[in-house]
Design a protein around this motif. Sequence first.
Motif, PDB file in Angstrom:
ATOM      1  N   VAL A 165     -34.200 -10.714 -34.939  1.00 42.26           N
ATOM      2  CA  VAL A 165     -32.544 -11.336 -34.812  1.00 42.26           C
ATOM      3  C   VAL A 165     -32.301  -9.761 -34.110  1.00 42.26           C
ATOM      4  O   VAL A 165     -32.376  -8.827 -34.377  1.00 42.26           O
ATOM      5  CB  VAL A 165     -31.972 -11.931 -35.403  1.00 42.26           C
ATOM      6  N   ALA A 166     -31.379  -9.838 -33.741  1.00 38.10           N
ATOM      7  CA  ALA A 166     -30.833  -8.685 -32.775  1.00 38.10           C
ATOM      8  C   ALA A 166     -29.133  -8.334 -32.913  1.00 38.10           C
ATOM      9  O   ALA A 166     -28.978  -9.593 -32.943  1.00 38.10           O
ATOM     10  CB  ALA A 166     -31.121  -8.446 -31.446  1.00 38.10           C
ATOM     11  N   LEU A 167     -28.782  -7.312 -33.670  1.00 36.29           N
ATOM     12  CA  LEU A 167     -27.707  -7.398 -33.394  1.00 36.29           C
ATOM     13  C   LEU A 167     -26.329  -6.815 -32.034  1.00 36.29           C
ATOM     14  O   LEU A 167     -27.367  -4.954 -32.195  1.00 36.29           O
ATOM     15  CB  LEU A 167     -26.930  -6.596 -34.817  1.00 36.29           C
ATOM     16  N   GLN A 168     -26.160  -7.097 -31.300  1.00 33.18           N
ATOM     17  CA  GLN A 168     -25.779  -6.562 -30.509  1.00 33.18           C
ATOM     18  C   GLN A 168     -23.969  -6.685 -30.097  1.00 33.18           C
ATOM     19  O   GLN A 168     -23.618  -7.239 -30.387  1.00 33.18           O
ATOM     20  CB  GLN A 168     -26.445  -7.090 -28.979  1.00 33.18           C
ATOM     21  N   ILE A 169     -24.019  -5.211 -28.917  1.00 36.02           N
ATOM     22  CA  ILE A 169     -22.338  -5.166 -28.956  1.00 36.02           C
ATOM     23  C   ILE A 169     -22.300  -5.906 -27.375  1.00 36.02           C
ATOM     24  O   ILE A 169     -23.284  -5.939 -26.619  1.00 36.02           O
ATOM     25  CB  ILE A 169     -21.978  -3.253 -28.359  1.00 36.02           C
ATOM     26  N   ILE A 170     -21.187  -6.813 -26.858  1.00 38.54           N
ATOM     27  CA  ILE A 170     -21.155  -7.717 -26.083  1.00 38.54           C
ATOM     28  C   ILE A 170     -20.574  -6.820 -25.200  1.00 38.54           C
ATOM     29  O   ILE A 170     -19.435  -6.396 -25.141  1.00 38.54           O
ATOM     30  CB  ILE A 170     -20.107  -8.949 -26.952  1.00 38.54           C
ATOM     31  N   VAL A 171     -21.090  -7.407 -23.925  1.00 42.61           N
ATOM     32  CA  VAL A 171     -20.198  -7.172 -22.897  1.00 42.61           C
ATOM     33  C   VAL A 171     -20.713  -7.836 -21.645  1.00 42.61           C
ATOM     34  O   VAL A 171     -21.013  -8.996 -22.103  1.00 42.61           O
ATOM     35  CB  VAL A 171     -21.215  -6.300 -22.002  1.00 42.61           C
ATOM     36  N   ARG A 172     -19.593  -7.964 -20.614  1.00 44.79           N
ATOM     37  CA  ARG A 172     -19.522  -8.892 -19.916  1.00 44.79           C
ATOM     38  C   ARG A 172     -20.755  -9.756 -19.467  1.00 44.79           C
ATOM     39  O   ARG A 172     -20.739 -11.482 -19.334  1.00 44.79           O
ATOM     40  CB  ARG A 172     -18.965  -8.485 -18.817  1.00 44.79           C
ATOM     41  N   LYS A 173     -21.992  -8.917 -19.558  1.00 44.57           N
ATOM     42  CA  LYS A 173     -23.049  -9.668 -18.647  1.00 44.57           C
ATOM     43  C   LYS A 173     -24.372 -10.473 -19.860  1.00 44.57           C
ATOM     44  O   LYS A 173     -23.813  -9.904 -20.942  1.00 44.57           O
ATOM     45  CB  LYS A 173     -23.640  -8.704 -18.121  1.00 44.57           C
ATOM     46  N   LEU A 174     -24.448 -11.460 -19.447  1.00 43.94           N
ATOM     47  CA  LEU A 174     -25.214 -11.866 -20.629  1.00 43.94           C
ATOM     48  C   LEU A 174     -26.525 -10.939 -21.828  1.00 43.94           C
ATOM     49  O   LEU A 174     -27.075 -10.918 -21.571  1.00 43.94           O
ATOM     50  CB  LEU A 174     -25.740 -13.695 -20.447  1.00 43.94           C
ATOM     51  N   ASP A 175     -26.063 -11.612 -22.413  1.00 42.09           N
ATOM     52  CA  ASP A 175     -26.626 -10.261 -24.024  1.00 42.09           C
ATOM     53  C   ASP A 175     -27.720  -9.453 -23.228  1.00 42.09           C
ATOM     54  O   ASP A 175     -28.555  -9.136 -23.421  1.00 42.09           O
ATOM     55  CB  ASP A 175     -28.330 -11.613 -23.518  1.00 42.09           C
ATOM     56  N   ALA A 176     -26.569  -8.616 -23.007  1.00 41.64           N
ATOM     57  CA  ALA A 176     -26.802  -7.032 -21.847  1.00 41.64           C
ATOM     58  C   ALA A 176     -26.215  -5.853 -22.401  1.00 41.64           C
ATOM     59  O   ALA A 176     -26.476  -4.827 -22.383  1.00 41.64           O
ATOM     60  CB  ALA A 176     -26.420  -7.262 -20.915  1.00 41.64           C
TER      61      ALA A 176
END
Length: 131
Positions: free
Chosen positions: A86-97
């Motif tokens: 699993v990855a915790l990521q900051i959401i940006v407009r581009k999908l899962d980027a």
Amino acid sequence: MKELALAHGLQVLTPESVNTQEFRDEISALACESAAVVAFGQLLSQKFLDLFPRGCVNVHGSLLPRWRGAAPIQRAVMAGDRETGVALQIIVRKLDAGPVLGIRRLAIDDEMDALKVHDELKVLGADLFAR
């Protein structure tokens, strides 16, 4: 998740789309600082993301960037991957980027199907999110 939240007296919002002005107004009135999503099936508009001054994070069921998008657990199992996570990521407009803040790894053995991997990853994801 919804049942658990309701059982604890928490407000649950279930719009058909989070990207309508009506829903953004509803969220804005709550004055939330941040948001978190897990297994969420909608793309979040920039107008929606901008409602959260401290940003939004996503707990994603893969070791990003591998298996961006939908069904990452099933795709890892079908591809014969020997490891996922699993990855915790900051959401940006581009999908899962967005930038990845942290990961937790899981070895996939021959006895594991997508349901078993999911059950293992949800524990790792909860731990990752809590940290």
